[in-house]
Design a protein around this motif. Sequence first.
Motif, PDB file in Angstrom:
ATOM      1  N   PRO A 179       0.698  -1.025  -0.111  1.00 51.53           N
ATOM      2  CA  PRO A 179       0.000   0.067   0.105  1.00 51.53           C
ATOM      3  C   PRO A 179       0.867   1.236   0.014  1.00 51.53           C
ATOM      4  O   PRO A 179       1.980   1.248   0.726  1.00 51.53           O
ATOM      5  CB  PRO A 179      -1.023  -0.121   1.403  1.00 51.53           C
ATOM      6  CG  PRO A 179      -0.233  -1.326   1.909  1.00 51.53           C
ATOM      7  CD  PRO A 179       0.684  -1.954   1.211  1.00 51.53           C
ATOM      8  N   THR A 180       0.545   2.406  -0.372  1.00 41.42           N
ATOM      9  CA  THR A 180       1.149   3.449  -0.726  1.00 41.42           C
ATOM     10  C   THR A 180       1.092   4.217   0.809  1.00 41.42           C
ATOM     11  O   THR A 180      -0.034   3.808   1.746  1.00 41.42           O
ATOM     12  CB  THR A 180       0.562   4.471  -1.783  1.00 41.42           C
ATOM     13  OG1 THR A 180      -0.811   4.725  -1.280  1.00 41.42           O
ATOM     14  CG2 THR A 180       0.466   3.775  -3.230  1.00 41.42           C
ATOM     15  N   GLU A 235      -0.298   7.064   1.238  1.00 42.41           N
ATOM     16  CA  GLU A 235      -1.651   7.523   1.399  1.00 42.41           C
ATOM     17  C   GLU A 235      -2.579   6.612   1.802  1.00 42.41           C
ATOM     18  O   GLU A 235      -3.300   6.746   2.626  1.00 42.41           O
ATOM     19  CB  GLU A 235      -2.049   8.284   0.099  1.00 42.41           C
ATOM     20  CG  GLU A 235      -3.252   8.799   0.101  1.00 42.41           C
ATOM     21  CD  GLU A 235      -3.649   9.694  -1.155  1.00 42.41           C
ATOM     22  OE1 GLU A 235      -4.541   9.416  -1.937  1.00 42.41           O
ATOM     23  OE2 GLU A 235      -2.960  10.632  -1.797  1.00 42.41           O
ATOM     24  N   GLN A 236      -2.449   5.515   1.141  1.00 44.58           N
ATOM     25  CA  GLN A 236      -3.436   4.617   1.526  1.00 44.58           C
ATOM     26  C   GLN A 236      -3.217   4.013   2.957  1.00 44.58           C
ATOM     27  O   GLN A 236      -4.142   3.709   3.847  1.00 44.58           O
ATOM     28  CB  GLN A 236      -3.423   3.181   0.580  1.00 44.58           C
ATOM     29  CG  GLN A 236      -3.645   3.402  -0.887  1.00 44.58           C
ATOM     30  CD  GLN A 236      -3.296   2.056  -1.898  1.00 44.58           C
ATOM     31  OE1 GLN A 236      -2.144   1.583  -1.564  1.00 44.58           O
ATOM     32  NE2 GLN A 236      -3.947   2.007  -2.725  1.00 44.58           N
ATOM     33  N   GLN A 237      -2.089   3.841   3.371  1.00 46.88           N
ATOM     34  CA  GLN A 237      -1.920   3.456   4.835  1.00 46.88           C
ATOM     35  C   GLN A 237      -2.427   4.626   5.684  1.00 46.88           C
ATOM     36  O   GLN A 237      -3.042   4.196   6.756  1.00 46.88           O
ATOM     37  CB  GLN A 237      -0.407   3.019   5.049  1.00 46.88           C
ATOM     38  CG  GLN A 237       0.305   1.865   4.306  1.00 46.88           C
ATOM     39  CD  GLN A 237       1.736   1.921   4.688  1.00 46.88           C
ATOM     40  OE1 GLN A 237       2.339   1.679   5.670  1.00 46.88           O
ATOM     41  NE2 GLN A 237       2.194   2.104   3.404  1.00 46.88           N
ATOM     42  N   PHE A 278      -4.672   6.766   5.199  1.00 49.21           N
ATOM     43  CA  PHE A 278      -6.080   6.517   5.070  1.00 49.21           C
ATOM     44  C   PHE A 278      -6.823   5.539   5.952  1.00 49.21           C
ATOM     45  O   PHE A 278      -7.614   5.563   6.800  1.00 49.21           O
ATOM     46  CB  PHE A 278      -6.829   6.466   3.726  1.00 49.21           C
ATOM     47  CG  PHE A 278      -6.779   7.660   2.727  1.00 49.21           C
ATOM     48  CD1 PHE A 278      -5.845   8.864   3.019  1.00 49.21           C
ATOM     49  CD2 PHE A 278      -7.901   7.712   1.860  1.00 49.21           C
ATOM     50  CE1 PHE A 278      -6.100   9.926   2.308  1.00 49.21           C
ATOM     51  CE2 PHE A 278      -7.823   8.831   0.957  1.00 49.21           C
ATOM     52  CZ  PHE A 278      -6.880   9.868   1.104  1.00 49.21           C
ATOM     53  N   ARG A 279      -6.050   4.298   6.137  1.00 49.81           N
ATOM     54  CA  ARG A 279      -6.661   3.050   6.622  1.00 49.81           C
ATOM     55  C   ARG A 279      -6.546   3.513   8.062  1.00 49.81           C
ATOM     56  O   ARG A 279      -7.456   3.142   8.837  1.00 49.81           O
ATOM     57  CB  ARG A 279      -5.668   2.155   6.337  1.00 49.81           C
ATOM     58  CG  ARG A 279      -6.114   0.579   6.989  1.00 49.81           C
ATOM     59  CD  ARG A 279      -5.106  -0.379   6.963  1.00 49.81           C
ATOM     60  NE  ARG A 279      -3.661  -0.175   7.101  1.00 49.81           N
ATOM     61  CZ  ARG A 279      -3.352  -0.122   8.462  1.00 49.81           C
ATOM     62  NH1 ARG A 279      -3.761  -0.285   9.295  1.00 49.81           N
ATOM     63  NH2 ARG A 279      -1.970   0.254   8.530  1.00 49.81           N
ATOM     64  N   SER A 335      -9.539   5.964   8.884  1.00 49.71           N
ATOM     65  CA  SER A 335     -10.702   5.279   8.905  1.00 49.71           C
ATOM     66  C   SER A 335     -10.863   4.290   9.844  1.00 49.71           C
ATOM     67  O   SER A 335     -12.062   4.307  10.544  1.00 49.71           O
ATOM     68  CB  SER A 335     -10.859   4.736   7.472  1.00 49.71           C
ATOM     69  OG  SER A 335     -10.100   3.519   7.191  1.00 49.71           O
ATOM     70  N   ALA A 389     -13.952   3.846   4.302  1.00 47.96           N
ATOM     71  CA  ALA A 389     -12.762   4.334   3.344  1.00 47.96           C
ATOM     72  C   ALA A 389     -13.368   5.553   2.603  1.00 47.96           C
ATOM     73  O   ALA A 389     -12.586   6.481   2.196  1.00 47.96           O
ATOM     74  CB  ALA A 389     -12.008   3.291   2.720  1.00 47.96           C
ATOM     75  N   SER A 390     -14.754   5.259   1.796  1.00 48.26           N
ATOM     76  CA  SER A 390     -14.917   6.171   1.012  1.00 48.26           C
ATOM     77  C   SER A 390     -15.240   7.668   1.460  1.00 48.26           C
ATOM     78  O   SER A 390     -15.413   8.623   0.770  1.00 48.26           O
ATOM     79  CB  SER A 390     -16.290   5.544   0.350  1.00 48.26           C
ATOM     80  OG  SER A 390     -17.506   5.534   1.391  1.00 48.26           O
ATOM     81  N   LYS A 401      -8.741  13.608   1.188  1.00 46.14           N
ATOM     82  CA  LYS A 401      -7.688  14.273   1.390  1.00 46.14           C
ATOM     83  C   LYS A 401      -7.840  15.864   2.020  1.00 46.14           C
ATOM     84  O   LYS A 401      -7.251  16.313   3.073  1.00 46.14           O
ATOM     85  CB  LYS A 401      -6.622  14.448   0.598  1.00 46.14           C
ATOM     86  CG  LYS A 401      -5.700  13.197   0.125  1.00 46.14           C
ATOM     87  CD  LYS A 401      -4.822  13.295  -1.203  1.00 46.14           C
ATOM     88  CE  LYS A 401      -3.732  13.931  -0.849  1.00 46.14           C
ATOM     89  NZ  LYS A 401      -2.624  13.782  -1.877  1.00 46.14           N
ATOM     90  N   VAL A 460      -1.054  13.265   5.331  1.00 45.64           N
ATOM     91  CA  VAL A 460      -0.494  12.145   4.297  1.00 45.64           C
ATOM     92  C   VAL A 460       0.641  13.115   3.963  1.00 45.64           C
ATOM     93  O   VAL A 460       1.886  12.426   3.686  1.00 45.64           O
ATOM     94  CB  VAL A 460      -1.442  12.227   3.048  1.00 45.64           C
ATOM     95  CG1 VAL A 460      -0.555  11.698   1.875  1.00 45.64           C
ATOM     96  CG2 VAL A 460      -2.889  11.333   3.483  1.00 45.64           C
TER      97      VAL A 460
END
Length: 88
Positions: free
Chosen positions: A12-13, A15-17, A19-20, A23, A30-31, A35, A78
Amino acid sequence: MYVSTTSLAHTPTIEQQVFRIISKRKAIRASRVRKTASLARDLRFDTVDVVDIILELERNFSITIPDEVPLTTVGDFVRYVREHAAAA
């Protein structure tokens, strides 16, 4: 030494980490995490939630986030992690 059998394409990037982690704090879909979302206004996080997110980010990325760093949106987190995790 442990070597993952997962290819780098599945890593995962940052950003994805981030976000996780955000959330997962309040089981937000997640939706809903964007940012531009304000942690206090849009996601309804209080100070304790933000501190817990900071501690989790510090542990996961081996960084230190000083108290005086202004972090109000998901994008702020991020950006800070991206800039400082790369330097670590």
